[in-house]
Design an enzyme around this catalytic site. Structure first.
Site, mmCIF file in Angstrom:
data_model
loop_
_atom_site.group_PDB
_atom_site.id
_atom_site.type_symbol
_atom_site.label_atom_id
_atom_site.label_comp_id
_atom_site.label_asym_id
_atom_site.label_seq_id
_atom_site.Cartn_x
_atom_site.Cartn_y
_atom_site.Cartn_z
ATOM 1 N N ASP A 94 -1.771 -11.696 -0.818
ATOM 2 C CA ASP A 94 -2.094 -12.495 0.346
ATOM 3 C C ASP A 94 -3.012 -11.693 1.252
ATOM 4 O OD1 ASP A 94 -0.163 -10.711 1.241
ATOM 5 O OD2 ASP A 94 0.967 -12.175 2.384
ATOM 6 N N TYR A 96 -4.833 -9.533 4.306
ATOM 7 C CA TYR A 96 -4.364 -8.477 5.206
ATOM 8 C C TYR A 96 -3.809 -9.111 6.482
ATOM 9 C CZ TYR A 96 -7.127 -5.315 2.249
ATOM 10 O OH TYR A 96 -7.645 -4.612 1.189
ATOM 11 N N PHE A 107 -8.456 -8.083 -1.409
ATOM 12 C CA PHE A 107 -8.663 -6.645 -1.225
ATOM 13 C C PHE A 107 -9.853 -6.310 -0.329
ATOM 14 C CE2 PHE A 107 -6.352 -6.994 -5.267
ATOM 15 C CZ PHE A 107 -5.246 -6.199 -4.988
ATOM 16 N N HIS A 215 -0.288 -1.381 -9.293
ATOM 17 C CA HIS A 215 -1.005 -1.818 -8.093
ATOM 18 C C HIS A 215 -1.647 -0.611 -7.400
ATOM 19 C CE1 HIS A 215 -1.582 -3.680 -4.117
ATOM 20 N NE2 HIS A 215 -1.536 -4.831 -4.758
#
Length: 257
Positions: A94, A96, A107, A215
């Site tokens: 989702d 920031y 990202f 991740h």
């Protein structure tokens, strides 16, 4: 972004935002406004009603004082380039949750953001080790999107300061439709899935080849993300399928608007 990313500093006082959500009147209006490419609108047509309902719910929340991120014009940014030009999918979770950071691409951060989000810093470290590309001073990944890298979050909005707060709001149906459209379109196309949440979506991508690793979050980057070479591996898959590679090197500085 993932739920392990938390605001990096005290949240500023919100300024009222009354900008309309560009999908509130349907996909034709979103295409006319330049927010969604026409072929993406066709692919998302089965969930158009969901998107209109989402706009109503987001407006209700905003009217109640919740600050919605990213800014309304950026929410559908991952769909603003043609589906036909997609070459790589990078799935996020989702946006920031820090106001002024998210820009509608997974990202990616708005050019003025300092310091960079920690997951993005790790992505840049791996980018440099994998490709030799220099590390830029900004977090804007638009240059990737311009080449057909679909930077798609699983959930396209979030409440300020509340990571993961819009999960189960209804965005999952929209991004399911997007992944189905990519799978149906086929290659040359590769998917980069970082972390278990992203990797759980692999079945929806059908025959699309997948590059999976830990991740880039500081909590997991040293447990399989660093050294995974996602950028050169994606290019190898594209070339093997008869496509052109991505130029992963980013501009070192983004010109001021």
């Amino acid at each position: 972004m993932d739920t392990r990313e938390t605001p990096l500093f005290e949240l500023p006082e919100p300024t009222p935002d009354t900008t309309a959500f560009p999908f509130g009147h349907g996909l034709a209006a979103a295409v006319a406004g330049g927010y969604v490419a026409a072929d993406w609108a066709e692919a998302l047509a089965p969930v158009e009603g969901n998107m209109v309902s989402l706009a109503r719910e987001l407006e209700r929340r905003r009217s109640s004082g919740e600050r919605i991120l990213p800014a309304p014009p950026d929410i559908l940014r991952a769909f603003s380039r043609p589906l036909s030009e997609a070459r790589v999918l990078i799935m996020g979770q989702d946006p920031y949750p820090t106001p002024g950071h998210s820009m509608g691409l997974s990202f990616s951060a708005l050019p003025q953001v300092r310091p960079l989000p920690r997951s993005l810093k790790n992505i840049y470290l791996e980018l440099h080790e994998d490709t030799g590309a220099p590390i830029p001073a900004h977090g804007d990944l638009s240059a990737w999107a311009d080449q057909g890298v679909v930077l798609l979050n699983r959930v396209l909005t979030v409440g300020a300061g509340a990571a993961g707060s819009h999960r189960k709001l209804g965005w999952e149906a929209v991004t399911d439709a997007a992944m189905s459209a990519l799978a149906a379109r086929g290659g040359p196309l590769a998917a980069i899935l970082w972390g278990k949440d992203a990797q759980a979506l692999a079945p929806a991508l059908g025959p699309i080849p997948i590059i999976a690793s830990a991740h880039p979050s500081p909590l997991s980057a040293r447990h399989g993300f660093f050294g995974s070479r996602p950028f050169t591996r994606a290019n190898e898959l594209l070339v093997a399928a008869g496509g052109a590679p991505i130029d992963w090197a980013l501009p070192l500085a983004v010109p001021r608007a």
